[in-house]
Enzyme design. Structure first.
Site, mmCIF file in Angstrom:
data_model
loop_
_atom_site.group_PDB
_atom_site.id
_atom_site.type_symbol
_atom_site.label_atom_id
_atom_site.label_comp_id
_atom_site.label_asym_id
_atom_site.label_seq_id
_atom_site.Cartn_x
_atom_site.Cartn_y
_atom_site.Cartn_z
ATOM 1 C CG ASN A 9 38.422 35.950 43.571
ATOM 2 O OD1 ASN A 9 39.224 35.577 42.497
ATOM 3 N ND2 ASN A 9 37.163 35.388 43.201
ATOM 4 C CD1 TRP A 10 43.396 40.336 43.359
ATOM 5 C CD2 TRP A 10 45.216 40.007 42.061
ATOM 6 N NE1 TRP A 10 44.419 40.897 43.993
ATOM 7 C CE2 TRP A 10 45.496 40.771 43.279
ATOM 8 C CE3 TRP A 10 46.148 39.906 40.937
ATOM 9 C CZ2 TRP A 10 46.791 41.117 43.603
ATOM 10 C CZ3 TRP A 10 47.626 40.553 41.245
ATOM 11 C CH2 TRP A 10 47.781 41.021 42.310
ATOM 12 C CE LYS A 11 34.996 37.869 41.494
ATOM 13 N NZ LYS A 11 33.742 38.063 41.372
ATOM 14 C CG HIS A 96 33.972 32.394 43.157
ATOM 15 N ND1 HIS A 96 32.972 32.814 42.117
ATOM 16 C CD2 HIS A 96 34.138 33.487 44.014
ATOM 17 C CE1 HIS A 96 32.833 34.266 42.224
ATOM 18 N NE2 HIS A 96 33.433 34.546 43.436
ATOM 19 C CD GLU A 98 32.640 35.284 39.301
ATOM 20 O OE1 GLU A 98 34.068 35.273 39.202
ATOM 21 O OE2 GLU A 98 32.417 36.119 40.038
ATOM 22 C CD GLU A 168 32.268 35.062 47.481
ATOM 23 O OE1 GLU A 168 33.080 36.062 47.704
ATOM 24 O OE2 GLU A 168 32.329 34.143 46.505
ATOM 25 N N GLY A 174 29.562 41.365 42.616
ATOM 26 C CA GLY A 174 29.829 42.138 41.636
ATOM 27 C C GLY A 174 28.594 43.041 41.100
ATOM 28 C CB SER A 214 28.845 44.329 46.645
ATOM 29 O OG SER A 214 28.514 43.792 45.472
ATOM 30 N N GLY A 235 36.058 40.799 45.949
ATOM 31 C CA GLY A 235 36.330 40.903 44.318
ATOM 32 C C GLY A 235 36.982 42.187 43.672
ATOM 33 N N GLY A 236 36.093 43.017 43.303
ATOM 34 C CA GLY A 236 36.274 44.118 42.673
ATOM 35 C C GLY A 236 37.237 45.049 43.551
#
Ligand code: PGA
Length: 252
Positions: A9-11, A96, A98, A168, A174, A214, A235-236
Site C-alpha cells: 500500500n503505497w499510500k 483502511h 486512514e 491491521e 506506521g 509495521s 505500508g512503509g
C-alpha cells in the site's frame, strides 16, 4: 488452498517517475525470483494505468487504494468501480483505517464500496482492526466482529469468496510497533472462526487473511509462519523494492 499474498500500500507517496522506477524494480525482481505468494502493488490512482501495463507482462498484480461507493455522476474527485474495471484493476483496498479516520468512512459506506467493486469483478482487500484504546479496553474482538458484520456479512458465499481480508491493528500502522505473532494469530483465527460460523468451514479455510502494521523484512517470517496469517499488507516497507521483495520471500 488459500493464497499467500503480499500487497504493498503505497499510500500518498511517490512522484510519477519514482513510481515508475519502483514498479520497474519490482517487475525485474519478480522475473528473477520464484515466490510462494502473489505480489500486489497498490499505487496512487494516477499511476494505476502505468502499473497495469507492467502487470500485463508479468505476475505482478495491481490494486487501487480507494473507490467511490457511488456508481457514477456528480462526485468531483471520485473514482468509480467501472473506471477501475476499465483499466483491468484486479484488487482495491477498502476500509483502511486512514480512510476511516481522516475521511470518516463508515461501515455502511464501506459495504457499498464492496458492492460496487464486486459488481465490476474487482476483489476488495478489506481492512479491519482496532485502535489502541479499544485493545486496552479488551474490546478488540467486538470491534473487528462489528466491522465484518456491517460491511461484509451481507454478501452471499460466492460474493464473499472474492474478498481478501487484512487485519491491521491501528496502533501498529506506521508506528514501528508490530502486533506480536501471537496477537496476530489470535485475531486471524477469530476472524476465520466468524467466517466459518457465518458461511461454512470451507469458505473460512479459503479466504486469505493478511496482517498489516509495521511489517518489515525482519518480522515478516515469524508473522507469516502463523497458521492463520496468509501474508501482509505492507505500508512503509513497500516503498523500497528490496524491502518489499524481501518480505515477499518470507514464506517457508
Ligand atoms: P505500515 O502500514 O506497514 O507502514 O505500518 C500498513 C498499512 O497501513 O497498510
Amino acid at each position: 488452498m488459500r493464497k499467500n499474498i503480499v500487497a504493498g500500500n503505497w499510500k500518498m507517496n511517490k512522484t510519477f517517475s519514482e513510481a515508475e522506477e519502483l514498479t520497474d524494480q519490482i517487475f525485474l525482481s519478480l522475473e528473477e525470483k520464484s515466490l510462494k505468494c502473489d505480489v500486489i502493488i497498490c499505487p496512487p490512482a494516477l499511476y494505476l494505468e502505468m502499473t497495469s501495463d507492467y502487470a500485463e507482462e508479468s505476475r505482478l498484480k495491481v490494486g487501487a487504494q480507494n473507490v467511490s461507493e457511488h456508481e457514477k455522476g456528480a462526485y468531483t474527485g471520485e473514482i468509480s468501480a467501472a473506471m477501475l474495471a476499465s483499466i483491468d484493476m484486479e484488487y482495491c483496498i477498502v476500509g483502511h483505517s486512514e480512510r476511516r479516520k481522516y475521511f470518516h468512512e463508515t461501515n455502511d459506506q464501506l459495504a457499498q464500496k464492496v458492492n460496487r467493486l464486486l459488481d465490476y469483478g474487482i476483489k476488495p482487500i478489506f481492512c479491519v482492526g482496532e485502535v489502541l484504546e479499544e485493545r486496552e479496553k479488551n474490546i478488540h474482538f467486538d470491534i473487528v466482529k462489528k466491522q465484518l458484520e456491517e460491511s461484509l456479512f451481507h454478501l452471499n458465499k460466492d460474493e464473499f469468496s472474492n474478498v481478501v481480508l487484512a487485519y491491521e491493528p491501528v496502533w501498529a500502522i506506521g508506528t514501528g510497533k508490530t502486533a506480536s505473532p501471537e496477537q496476530a494469530q489470535e485475531m486471524h483465527a477469530y476472524i476465520r472462526k466468524m467466517i466459518a460460523e457465518k458461511y461454512d468451514a470451507n469458505t473460512a479455510d479459503e479466504v486469505s487473511i493478511l496482517y498489516g502494521g509495521s511489517c518489515n523484512p525482519g518480522n515478516a517470517k515469524t508473522l507469516f509462519s502463523q497458521n492463520d496469517v496468509d501474508g501482509g499488507l505492507i505500508g512503509g516497507a513497500s516503498l523500497k523494492a528490496d524491502d518489499f521483495m524481501a518480505i515477499a520471500e518470507s514464506f517457508e
